[in-house]
Design a protein around this motif. Structure first.
Motif, PDB file in Angstrom:
ATOM      1  N   ASP A 164       0.880  -1.179   0.000  1.00 47.64           N
ATOM      2  CA  ASP A 164       0.000   0.000   0.000  1.00 47.64           C
ATOM      3  C   ASP A 164       0.911   1.221   0.000  1.00 47.64           C
ATOM      4  O   ASP A 164       1.511   1.564   1.028  1.00 47.64           O
ATOM      5  CB  ASP A 164      -0.887  -0.034   1.250  1.00 47.64           C
ATOM      6  N   GLU A 165       1.044   1.866  -1.146  1.00 53.35           N
ATOM      7  CA  GLU A 165       2.000   2.968  -1.313  1.00 53.35           C
ATOM      8  C   GLU A 165       1.750   4.105  -0.313  1.00 53.35           C
ATOM      9  O   GLU A 165       2.687   4.593   0.328  1.00 53.35           O
ATOM     10  CB  GLU A 165       1.944   3.514  -2.747  1.00 53.35           C
ATOM     11  N   ALA A 166       0.491   4.494  -0.186  1.00 55.66           N
ATOM     12  CA  ALA A 166       0.176   5.600   0.731  1.00 55.66           C
ATOM     13  C   ALA A 166       0.501   5.215   2.167  1.00 55.66           C
ATOM     14  O   ALA A 166       1.057   6.011   2.930  1.00 55.66           O
ATOM     15  CB  ALA A 166      -1.300   5.976   0.608  1.00 55.66           C
ATOM     16  N   GLN A 167       0.200   3.967   2.536  1.00 54.78           N
ATOM     17  CA  GLN A 167       0.483   3.501   3.894  1.00 54.78           C
ATOM     18  C   GLN A 167       1.988   3.385   4.136  1.00 54.78           C
ATOM     19  O   GLN A 167       2.481   3.677   5.223  1.00 54.78           O
ATOM     20  CB  GLN A 167      -0.184   2.151   4.149  1.00 54.78           C
ATOM     21  N   ALA A 168       2.718   2.979   3.099  1.00 53.46           N
ATOM     22  CA  ALA A 168       4.173   2.856   3.222  1.00 53.46           C
ATOM     23  C   ALA A 168       4.806   4.218   3.504  1.00 53.46           C
ATOM     24  O   ALA A 168       5.705   4.347   4.349  1.00 53.46           O
ATOM     25  CB  ALA A 168       4.762   2.248   1.951  1.00 53.46           C
ATOM     26  N   VAL A 169       4.329   5.238   2.794  1.00 54.42           N
ATOM     27  CA  VAL A 169       4.823   6.605   3.027  1.00 54.42           C
ATOM     28  C   VAL A 169       4.486   7.051   4.444  1.00 54.42           C
ATOM     29  O   VAL A 169       5.324   7.618   5.156  1.00 54.42           O
ATOM     30  CB  VAL A 169       4.227   7.587   1.997  1.00 54.42           C
ATOM     31  N   GLN A 170       3.268   6.757   4.884  1.00 55.17           N
ATOM     32  CA  GLN A 170       2.845   7.144   6.241  1.00 55.17           C
ATOM     33  C   GLN A 170       3.638   6.396   7.298  1.00 55.17           C
ATOM     34  O   GLN A 170       4.049   6.980   8.306  1.00 55.17           O
ATOM     35  CB  GLN A 170       1.344   6.874   6.424  1.00 55.17           C
ATOM     36  N   ASP A 171       3.871   5.111   7.064  1.00 50.35           N
ATOM     37  CA  ASP A 171       4.657   4.315   8.016  1.00 50.35           C
ATOM     38  C   ASP A 171       6.066   4.881   8.166  1.00 50.35           C
ATOM     39  O   ASP A 171       6.604   4.972   9.284  1.00 50.35           O
ATOM     40  CB  ASP A 171       4.740   2.853   7.556  1.00 50.35           C
ATOM     41  N   ALA A 172       6.676   5.241   7.044  1.00 49.32           N
ATOM     42  CA  ALA A 172       8.025   5.810   7.077  1.00 49.32           C
ATOM     43  C   ALA A 172       8.029   7.120   7.863  1.00 49.32           C
ATOM     44  O   ALA A 172       8.930   7.370   8.680  1.00 49.32           O
ATOM     45  CB  ALA A 172       8.535   6.036   5.651  1.00 49.32           C
ATOM     46  N   LYS A 173       7.012   7.962   7.631  1.00 52.52           N
ATOM     47  CA  LYS A 173       6.897   9.229   8.380  1.00 52.52           C
ATOM     48  C   LYS A 173       6.709   8.971   9.870  1.00 52.52           C
ATOM     49  O   LYS A 173       7.311   9.638  10.715  1.00 52.52           O
ATOM     50  CB  LYS A 173       5.726  10.044   7.839  1.00 52.52           C
ATOM     51  N   ASP A 174       5.851   7.987  10.185  1.00 57.54           N
ATOM     52  CA  ASP A 174       5.584   7.668  11.596  1.00 57.54           C
ATOM     53  C   ASP A 174       6.857   7.234  12.320  1.00 57.54           C
ATOM     54  O   ASP A 174       7.125   7.663  13.445  1.00 57.54           O
ATOM     55  CB  ASP A 174       4.527   6.564  11.697  1.00 57.54           C
ATOM     56  N   ILE A 175       7.633   6.396  11.659  1.00 57.28           N
ATOM     57  CA  ILE A 175       8.881   5.922  12.280  1.00 57.28           C
ATOM     58  C   ILE A 175       9.866   7.082  12.430  1.00 57.28           C
ATOM     59  O   ILE A 175      10.528   7.221  13.470  1.00 57.28           O
ATOM     60  CB  ILE A 175       9.508   4.785  11.441  1.00 57.28           C
ATOM     61  N   TYR A 176       9.961   7.907  11.392  1.00 51.94           N
ATOM     62  CA  TYR A 176      10.880   9.053  11.456  1.00 51.94           C
ATOM     63  C   TYR A 176      10.499   9.991  12.592  1.00 51.94           C
ATOM     64  O   TYR A 176      11.357  10.412  13.380  1.00 51.94           O
ATOM     65  CB  TYR A 176      10.869   9.801  10.120  1.00 51.94           C
ATOM     66  N   GLU A 177       9.223  10.311  12.686  1.00 52.67           N
ATOM     67  CA  GLU A 177       8.749  11.226  13.732  1.00 52.67           C
ATOM     68  C   GLU A 177       8.859  10.613  15.130  1.00 52.67           C
ATOM     69  O   GLU A 177       8.990  11.325  16.123  1.00 52.67           O
ATOM     70  CB  GLU A 177       7.305  11.641  13.441  1.00 52.67           C
ATOM     71  N   ALA A 178       8.826   9.274  15.195  1.00 54.39           N
ATOM     72  CA  ALA A 178       8.947   8.593  16.488  1.00 54.39           C
ATOM     73  C   ALA A 178      10.399   8.476  16.928  1.00 54.39           C
ATOM     74  O   ALA A 178      10.680   8.228  18.108  1.00 54.39           O
ATOM     75  CB  ALA A 178       8.333   7.201  16.408  1.00 54.39           C
TER      76      ALA A 178
END
Length: 316
Positions: A164-178
């Motif tokens: 899921d491309e949109a979810q993959a981008v969001q997951d990467a952002k979530d990890i970065y922000e965490a």
């Protein structure tokens, strides 16, 4: 994909006959079990000797072996007598029981096994040891490390190939922000993504993370975490990227420098011989410029060395 193990079925394979030969060898004064295991010109199938071909319970078989063998050679032969889920359950039990915990064993096994394999290990552990693996893990670990292990034990990872491309981008952002973009680290975000998403999706997340942060996900984990938690998350990431390379690195580290971490060396050689040892050997050579065979030969001796080299499957 076919079998990528170094241990394959030999021609003229007769499990009952070979099992009886090993049993007879154990009953004698000391007749080397090794000579029976490796009597054929082609690779011997170690599963020929596993306990379900003996007319005795597994514990009786193990007790019989332990009375005849010692040290590292005993550890390998005992391991080879067990079907894969029994061996994994046995190793996990040994890692937990007694004073202290061998966290590396918990990580090596739980981070690298498939959902089906985890479920089989849990059922086998209960059958063989009469206890819940999750309860035993929880009783011996704590904090976020415990939560990661429990998450892996729930075998809830998506094993589809969908990204899921949109979810993959969001997951990467979530990890970065965490992590990198956050004072302190929110490990729960890492757990939520790394222990649940499927491999293809995670590989895409890792690519996106590199774009956002300018760093490889492994480098960020090393910067943000420490100890067993760092080791667990790194193991998950490495197994998702390239499982044979993960095991090649574990084998290298078990032998480099002074002394050998025999428990790690034995566990990986026994567990992967029938699965992907050919791939592990190829990655080892690529990563370190030397063959796994040469490393084992230079770091071990005697029957212990002979049986490891047989499991390694030749120089190339």
């Amino acid at each position: 994909m076919g079998n990528r193990g170094t241990v394959t079925e030999a021609s003229g394979f007769n499990p009952e006959e070979d099992a009886q030969k090993i049993y007879n060898a154990m009953k004698g004064p000391w007749v080397c079990v090794l000579s029976v295991l490796f009597q054929k010109q082609t690779n011997t199938v170690f599963s020929c000797s596993k306990s379900h071909y003996f007319k005795m319970p597994i514990q009786e078989l193990l007790d019989c072996l332990k009375s005849e063998l010692t040290g590292n050679f005993e550890m390998i032969v005992v391991g080879l007598m067990m079907p894969a889920p029994v061996y994994d359950a046995y190793e996990l039990k040994n890692a937990i029981k007694g004073a202290g915990t061998e966290e590396a064993c918990l990580i090596d096994i739980l981070a690298s096994r498939s959902k089906a394999e985890i479920k089989e290990i849990i059922a086998t552990y209960k059958k063989e040891h009469g206890k819940s693996l999750e309860d035993d893990v929880c009783g011996d670990t704590s904090g976020m490390f415990q939560r990661v292990l429990v998450s892996l034990l729930t075998a809830g990872r998506d094993e589809s190939t969908k990204v899921d491309e949109a979810q993959a981008v969001q997951d990467a952002k979530d990890i970065y922000e965490a992590g990198e973009a956050h004072w302190g680290t929110d490990e729960v975000k890492f757990l939520t993504v790394l222990c649940v998403r499927n491999r293809n999706h995670l590989l895409r997340v890792f690519q996106e993370y590199q774009k956002i942060s300018g760093r490889d996900i492994e480098d960020s984990i090393k910067r943000e975490m420490s100890g067993c938690l760092e080791d667990a998350f790194l193991a998950i990431v490495k197994c998702m990227k390239n499982k044979p390379a993960f095991f090649a690195e574990r084998l290298y580290k078990s032998m480099k420098g002074l002394g050998t971490t025999d428990s790690v060396l034995i566990r990986i050689m026994v567990a992967r011989a029938e699965i992907d040892m050919l791939d592990i050997k190829a990655e080892f050579l690529k990563m370190y410029g030397k063959t796994l065979h040469s490393f084992i030969k230079g770091d071990t001796s005697g029957d212990y060395r002979k049986i490891l080299l047989e499991l390694c499957g030749g120089e190339k």
